[in-house]
Motif scaffolding. Structure first.
Motif, PDB file in Angstrom:
ATOM      1  N   TRP A 105      -0.564   0.419  -5.829  1.00  0.00           N
ATOM      2  CA  TRP A 105       0.261   0.711  -4.658  1.00  0.00           C
ATOM      3  C   TRP A 105      -0.338   1.798  -3.783  1.00  0.00           C
ATOM      4  O   TRP A 105      -0.045   1.856  -2.584  1.00  0.00           O
ATOM      5  CB  TRP A 105       1.684   1.037  -5.101  1.00  0.00           C
ATOM      6  CG  TRP A 105       2.387  -0.230  -5.496  1.00  0.00           C
ATOM      7  CD1 TRP A 105       2.358  -0.844  -6.708  1.00  0.00           C
ATOM      8  CD2 TRP A 105       3.170  -1.065  -4.647  1.00  0.00           C
ATOM      9  NE1 TRP A 105       3.080  -2.011  -6.674  1.00  0.00           N
ATOM     10  CE2 TRP A 105       3.595  -2.168  -5.421  1.00  0.00           C
ATOM     11  CE3 TRP A 105       3.566  -0.981  -3.317  1.00  0.00           C
ATOM     12  CZ2 TRP A 105       4.382  -3.184  -4.900  1.00  0.00           C
ATOM     13  CZ3 TRP A 105       4.359  -1.999  -2.796  1.00  0.00           C
ATOM     14  CH2 TRP A 105       4.760  -3.077  -3.584  1.00  0.00           C
ATOM     15  N   PHE A 108      -1.979  -0.283  -1.305  1.00  0.00           N
ATOM     16  CA  PHE A 108      -1.032  -0.946  -0.415  1.00  0.00           C
ATOM     17  C   PHE A 108      -0.487   0.008   0.639  1.00  0.00           C
ATOM     18  O   PHE A 108      -0.256  -0.385   1.784  1.00  0.00           O
ATOM     19  CB  PHE A 108       0.142  -1.522  -1.223  1.00  0.00           C
ATOM     20  CG  PHE A 108      -0.219  -2.664  -2.133  1.00  0.00           C
ATOM     21  CD1 PHE A 108      -1.357  -3.426  -1.911  1.00  0.00           C
ATOM     22  CD2 PHE A 108       0.588  -2.985  -3.209  1.00  0.00           C
ATOM     23  CE1 PHE A 108      -1.693  -4.480  -2.746  1.00  0.00           C
ATOM     24  CE2 PHE A 108       0.279  -4.043  -4.047  1.00  0.00           C
ATOM     25  CZ  PHE A 108      -0.871  -4.794  -3.822  1.00  0.00           C
ATOM     26  N   TYR A 109      -0.251   1.264   0.247  1.00  0.00           N
ATOM     27  CA  TYR A 109       0.314   2.245   1.179  1.00  0.00           C
ATOM     28  C   TYR A 109      -0.763   3.030   1.938  1.00  0.00           C
ATOM     29  O   TYR A 109      -0.427   3.880   2.763  1.00  0.00           O
ATOM     30  CB  TYR A 109       1.215   3.230   0.430  1.00  0.00           C
ATOM     31  CG  TYR A 109       2.518   2.629  -0.055  1.00  0.00           C
ATOM     32  CD1 TYR A 109       3.437   2.070   0.832  1.00  0.00           C
ATOM     33  CD2 TYR A 109       2.842   2.630  -1.408  1.00  0.00           C
ATOM     34  CE1 TYR A 109       4.632   1.520   0.378  1.00  0.00           C
ATOM     35  CE2 TYR A 109       4.034   2.086  -1.871  1.00  0.00           C
ATOM     36  CZ  TYR A 109       4.927   1.533  -0.969  1.00  0.00           C
ATOM     37  OH  TYR A 109       6.104   0.991  -1.419  1.00  0.00           O
ATOM     38  N   PRO A 178       3.285  -7.751  -7.758  1.00  0.00           N
ATOM     39  CA  PRO A 178       1.890  -7.366  -7.952  1.00  0.00           C
ATOM     40  C   PRO A 178       1.669  -6.758  -9.341  1.00  0.00           C
ATOM     41  O   PRO A 178       2.353  -5.822  -9.739  1.00  0.00           O
ATOM     42  CB  PRO A 178       1.670  -6.324  -6.840  1.00  0.00           C
ATOM     43  CG  PRO A 178       2.630  -6.737  -5.756  1.00  0.00           C
ATOM     44  CD  PRO A 178       3.839  -7.232  -6.489  1.00  0.00           C
ATOM     45  N   LEU A 257       9.441  -2.348  -0.984  1.00  0.00           N
ATOM     46  CA  LEU A 257       8.505  -1.530  -0.218  1.00  0.00           C
ATOM     47  C   LEU A 257       9.020  -0.110  -0.014  1.00  0.00           C
ATOM     48  O   LEU A 257       8.234   0.822   0.159  1.00  0.00           O
ATOM     49  CB  LEU A 257       8.212  -2.183   1.133  1.00  0.00           C
ATOM     50  CG  LEU A 257       7.553  -3.560   1.057  1.00  0.00           C
ATOM     51  CD1 LEU A 257       7.393  -4.146   2.448  1.00  0.00           C
ATOM     52  CD2 LEU A 257       6.205  -3.478   0.355  1.00  0.00           C
ATOM     53  N   PRO A 283       4.416  -1.095   4.711  1.00  0.00           N
ATOM     54  CA  PRO A 283       3.295  -1.945   5.130  1.00  0.00           C
ATOM     55  C   PRO A 283       3.810  -3.319   5.573  1.00  0.00           C
ATOM     56  O   PRO A 283       4.596  -3.958   4.863  1.00  0.00           O
ATOM     57  CB  PRO A 283       2.440  -2.048   3.871  1.00  0.00           C
ATOM     58  CG  PRO A 283       3.375  -1.788   2.736  1.00  0.00           C
ATOM     59  CD  PRO A 283       4.435  -0.863   3.253  1.00  0.00           C
ATOM     60  N   LEU A 286       2.509  -7.481   3.875  1.00  0.00           N
ATOM     61  CA  LEU A 286       1.813  -7.272   2.603  1.00  0.00           C
ATOM     62  C   LEU A 286       1.923  -8.504   1.714  1.00  0.00           C
ATOM     63  O   LEU A 286       0.970  -8.897   1.053  1.00  0.00           O
ATOM     64  CB  LEU A 286       2.404  -6.047   1.887  1.00  0.00           C
ATOM     65  CG  LEU A 286       1.853  -5.736   0.500  1.00  0.00           C
ATOM     66  CD1 LEU A 286       0.363  -5.430   0.560  1.00  0.00           C
ATOM     67  CD2 LEU A 286       2.602  -4.555  -0.124  1.00  0.00           C
TER      68      LEU A 286
END
Length: 294
Positions: A105, A108-109, A178, A257, A283, A286
């Motif tokens: 993550w 992702f961020y 994920p 999220l 995000p 995603l």
């Protein structure tokens, strides 16, 4: 002889979550498992109503908090672990594979400076680690599948499985987040169901199928006999096929999220910016191709 802890569940209806206080009745020592920090995504408001109710219960019972435990970084609610640590002084803990979730993550961020070593918690449990709540022995079982970091806490005759098994009429947890894996989930459930038949099973959510009242306690024997997934899909291949087919139709949890940026940081809210306000980072796109929610 396996000791029997006192287990009190607190149902949180906004996210269908069950929070637990697990106590040794002899010593009055207790642990808090999977506490919820209230969050209203429509207004962006955060509150401690759930956590304060747990603290009030603990005070009324005369318990002393020894541990604040999360089973995994939750995708559907914020963890109140940090708030409760500030209030009680008790250490916070989670499974050591949380570092793998943090690494995932962080990307992702787009957080280049975020530490992915689990240092946000006081204790990272390895598979098989033991600890105690008063005089009741507890151990940690890794239970990946729903997430990379999921663990089961076996405390006396009680197992806290969160997102692996639900109540028998609700089956098992999804495995498409994920890092999730239906194959790993099958293996984790087999380990849970290998516990003694009279082991009490406590789930982390209850979605009240058919509108029934919330329930969160069963046994290994009941799960083996009646779980609508495990009693039907008797092989790994059959379970994985059914689980993956079901998961392909599901939308992401509405707070995933929002929640993962809090819960990969042990329940800490983002630091205030120069105007004194805190901000979440979402995000866009995603989850390409995922089913849309209503």
């Amino acid at each position: 002889m396996t000791l029997k802890p006192e287990v009190t569940g607190f149902f949180e209806p906004r996210t269908w979550s069950i929070q637990y206080v697990v106590a040794d009745p002899a010593s009055r020592k207790c642990a808090i498992i999977d506490p919820v920090l209230d969050f209203d995504e429509k207004s962006g408001s955060v509150a401690t109503t759930q956590a304060d109710a747990i603290l009030g219960f603990i005070a009324d019972k005369g318990y002393e908090v020894e541990w604040i435990l999360d089973t995994h970084p939750h995708a559907d609610h914020f963890s109140a672990a940090q708030y409760l640590k500030e209030k009680t002084g008790a250490p916070i803990a989670i499974g050591e594979k949380v570092t793998e979730v943090q690494k995932l993550w962080k990307g992702f961020y787009n957080w280049p400076d975020f530490p992915c070593d689990g240092s946000q918690w006081d204790k990272l449990f390895a598979d098989g680690d033991t600890f105690s709540i008063g005089d009741i022995e507890a151990r940690v079982m890794f239970s990946p599948g729903h997430t990379l970091a999921s663990v089961t806490y076996v405390i006396g005759d009680a197992a806290f499985v969160h997102d692996t098994l639900f109540m028998p009429d609700s089956g098992t947890a999804r495995a498409d987040f994920p890092g999730g894996s239906a194959k790993q989930l099958w293996a984790s459930i087999q380990k849970i169901l290998a516990l003694p038949d009279d082991t009490r099973i406590f789930t982390g959510h209850d979605y009240q199928p058919g509108g029934r009242e919330p329930l969160w306690e069963s046994t290994v024997a009941e799960q083996k006999a009646n779980n609508i997934h495990m009693s039907v899909h008797k092989t790994e291949a059959a379970f994985v096929a059914a689980r993956e087919s079901r998961d392909s139709t599901l939308a992401m949890p509405k707070l995933i999220l929002h929640a993962l940026q809090i819960n990969t940081n042990a329940g800490r809210l983002p630091a205030p910016e120069d105007n004194g306000r805190r901000y979440l980072k979402i995000p866009l796109n995603l989850f390409e191709g995922i089913a849309w929610g209503t």
